[in-house]
Motif scaffolding. Structure first.
Motif, mmCIF file in Angstrom:
data_model
loop_
_atom_site.group_PDB
_atom_site.id
_atom_site.type_symbol
_atom_site.label_atom_id
_atom_site.label_comp_id
_atom_site.label_asym_id
_atom_site.label_seq_id
_atom_site.Cartn_x
_atom_site.Cartn_y
_atom_site.Cartn_z
ATOM 1 N N UNK A 128 24.659 -5.909 -36.313
ATOM 2 C CA UNK A 128 24.106 -7.240 -36.103
ATOM 3 C C UNK A 128 23.309 -7.250 -34.808
ATOM 4 N N UNK A 129 22.617 -8.370 -34.606
ATOM 5 C CA UNK A 129 21.819 -8.511 -33.399
ATOM 6 C C UNK A 129 20.357 -8.204 -33.651
ATOM 7 N N UNK A 130 19.521 -8.395 -32.640
ATOM 8 C CA UNK A 130 18.078 -8.205 -32.816
ATOM 9 C C UNK A 130 17.686 -6.738 -32.900
ATOM 10 N N UNK A 131 16.584 -6.505 -33.595
ATOM 11 C CA UNK A 131 16.075 -5.149 -33.761
ATOM 12 C C UNK A 131 14.549 -5.206 -33.856
ATOM 13 N N UNK A 132 13.939 -4.054 -33.671
ATOM 14 C CA UNK A 132 12.491 -3.909 -33.812
ATOM 15 C C UNK A 132 12.231 -2.942 -34.964
ATOM 16 N N UNK A 133 11.313 -3.322 -35.853
ATOM 17 C CA UNK A 133 11.015 -2.543 -37.046
ATOM 18 C C UNK A 133 9.750 -1.716 -36.846
ATOM 19 N N UNK A 134 9.744 -0.511 -37.396
ATOM 20 C CA UNK A 134 8.565 0.358 -37.420
ATOM 21 C C UNK A 134 8.728 1.321 -38.586
ATOM 22 N N UNK A 135 7.789 2.240 -38.776
ATOM 23 C CA UNK A 135 8.025 3.348 -39.690
ATOM 24 C C UNK A 135 8.126 4.625 -38.865
ATOM 25 N N UNK A 136 8.043 5.777 -39.490
ATOM 26 C CA UNK A 136 8.279 7.014 -38.754
ATOM 27 C C UNK A 136 7.258 7.242 -37.637
ATOM 28 N N UNK A 137 6.042 6.682 -37.789
ATOM 29 C CA UNK A 137 4.987 7.006 -36.824
ATOM 30 C C UNK A 137 4.422 5.827 -36.055
ATOM 31 N N UNK A 138 4.681 4.586 -36.472
ATOM 32 C CA UNK A 138 3.989 3.470 -35.826
ATOM 33 C C UNK A 138 4.734 2.159 -36.041
ATOM 34 N N UNK A 139 4.611 1.276 -35.052
ATOM 35 C CA UNK A 139 5.084 -0.092 -35.207
ATOM 36 C C UNK A 139 3.887 -1.001 -35.469
ATOM 37 N N UNK A 149 9.593 -7.903 -35.030
ATOM 38 C CA UNK A 149 10.857 -8.358 -34.438
ATOM 39 C C UNK A 149 11.745 -9.010 -35.479
ATOM 40 N N UNK A 150 12.984 -8.539 -35.557
ATOM 41 C CA UNK A 150 14.002 -9.120 -36.440
ATOM 42 C C UNK A 150 15.065 -9.747 -35.554
ATOM 43 N N UNK A 151 15.201 -11.069 -35.529
ATOM 44 C CA UNK A 151 16.157 -11.716 -34.617
ATOM 45 C C UNK A 151 17.609 -11.296 -34.835
ATOM 46 N N UNK A 152 17.979 -11.027 -36.099
ATOM 47 C CA UNK A 152 19.356 -10.602 -36.380
ATOM 48 C C UNK A 152 19.342 -9.773 -37.669
ATOM 49 N N UNK A 153 19.671 -8.494 -37.553
ATOM 50 C CA UNK A 153 19.641 -7.644 -38.745
ATOM 51 C C UNK A 153 20.718 -8.023 -39.752
ATOM 52 N N UNK A 154 21.690 -8.838 -39.341
ATOM 53 C CA UNK A 154 22.702 -9.299 -40.283
ATOM 54 C C UNK A 154 22.160 -10.348 -41.251
ATOM 55 N N UNK A 155 21.028 -10.940 -40.941
ATOM 56 C CA UNK A 155 20.378 -11.925 -41.817
ATOM 57 C C UNK A 155 19.513 -11.159 -42.811
#
Length: 283
Positions: A128-139, A149-155
């Motif tokens: 849970x908690x915030x996370x930042x999403x990207x792929x293998x080479x780039x955001x 930006x994902x505020x809460x990965x549990x959502x």
């Protein structure tokens, strides 16, 4: 030898983005060769003007598969790239360098491919908690709220909405799979460090903030780990966390890492051609 892309309209001249580095290389006594970046789908045609020798590429980003074809075509002409295709992939894609730098970079999990089921497993692994999403080479950090930006990965629903938008924006450039990186609070501008044979030879601003003051990063923890990658030419983007520790936010192959305009091209070329013994290794 320095290999750079040619100008699409004037193929016997360097692309204007890399022309300053080509000029600096020639002034330093380094041979410069041109490749047709737009023809890399037909790599033997793209490299037909490159003479035999040892070379470093400085040009536009390409996929690991495209680089493999590029390196193979050059090898058929007797050209040996300082960075092998295997080393390029390790630097260019996060799964290649993450394990070695896990102690100094945000916790990360990733998928293979873009299926929701795999994304949900990765999301649940992070917790849970915030996370930042990207792929293998780039955001897609310039689309922060909608595709990074994902505020809460549990959502689950909100997280997948960000992932779906990210996938849409990356389109054919999507590489490998989704990567979820635990969000950390940073308090400094990013610093781009350039490493040749495990030695940090240049510290400067990040290309996104080329005129920002450059803090002096503490490399005592990070340096030995980057050197331990045993990669010939990489960049590591660093930032200071709220607790004062310096963190690695990105590693990239130095051949395709952009040079901020505030770093003179001759400075980068000099860093590339310095003899190894002129600077002590870090750590």
């Amino acid at each position: 030898m320095l290999i750079v892309p040619s100008d699409p309209l004037r193929p016997r001249r360097p692309d204007e983005h890399f022309a300053p580095e080509a000029d600096a290389a020639r002034e330093a006594g380094v041979e410069v060769a041109l490749v047709d970046h737009d023809a890399l789908a037909r790599p033997d045609e793209a490299v037909r003007r490159v003479p035999a020798g040892e070379a470093v590429y400085r040009g536009w980003m390409m996929s690991a598969d495209r680089y493999q074809g590029f390196a193979d075509a050059l090898a058929r002409r007797g050209v040996v790239l300082r960075t092998s295709a295997e080393d390029y992939k390790r630097a260019h894609e996060l799964p290649g360098w993450y394990a070695d730098l896990a102690a100094v970079t945000p916790e990360s999990v990733w998928t293979s491919g873009d299926e929701r089921e795999a994304f949900d497993r990765a999301r649940q692994e992070l917790g849970s908690g915030p996370a930042v999403l990207r792929d293998y080479s780039k955001s897609m950090k310039h689309h922060w709220d909608e595709a990074a930006y994902i505020p809460d990965v549990a959502d689950a629903a909100a997280a997948w909405a960000v992932a779906r938008r990210f996938r849409e924006l990356r389109d054919d450039d999507f590489t490998g799979g989704f990567v979820l990186r635990r969000f950390e609070e940073f308090t400094s501008a990013e610093v781009r460090t350039w490493w040749v044979d495990g030695v940090c030879r240049l510290v400067g601003p990040h290309p996104d903030t080329p005129d920002s003051p450059v803090p002096d990063p503490d490399l005592s923890e990070i340096g030995p780990l980057v050197a331990g990658l045993r990669l010939p030419f990489v960049t590591a983007d660093l930032v200071r966390r709220a607790d004062g520790r310096w963190r690695v936010v990105e590693v990239g192959d130095g051949q395709v890492s952009d040079r901020p305009r505030s770093v003179a091209p001759e400075v980068l070329v000099r860093a590339l051609i310095q003899e190894r013994e002129t600077l002590p290794p870090i750590g």
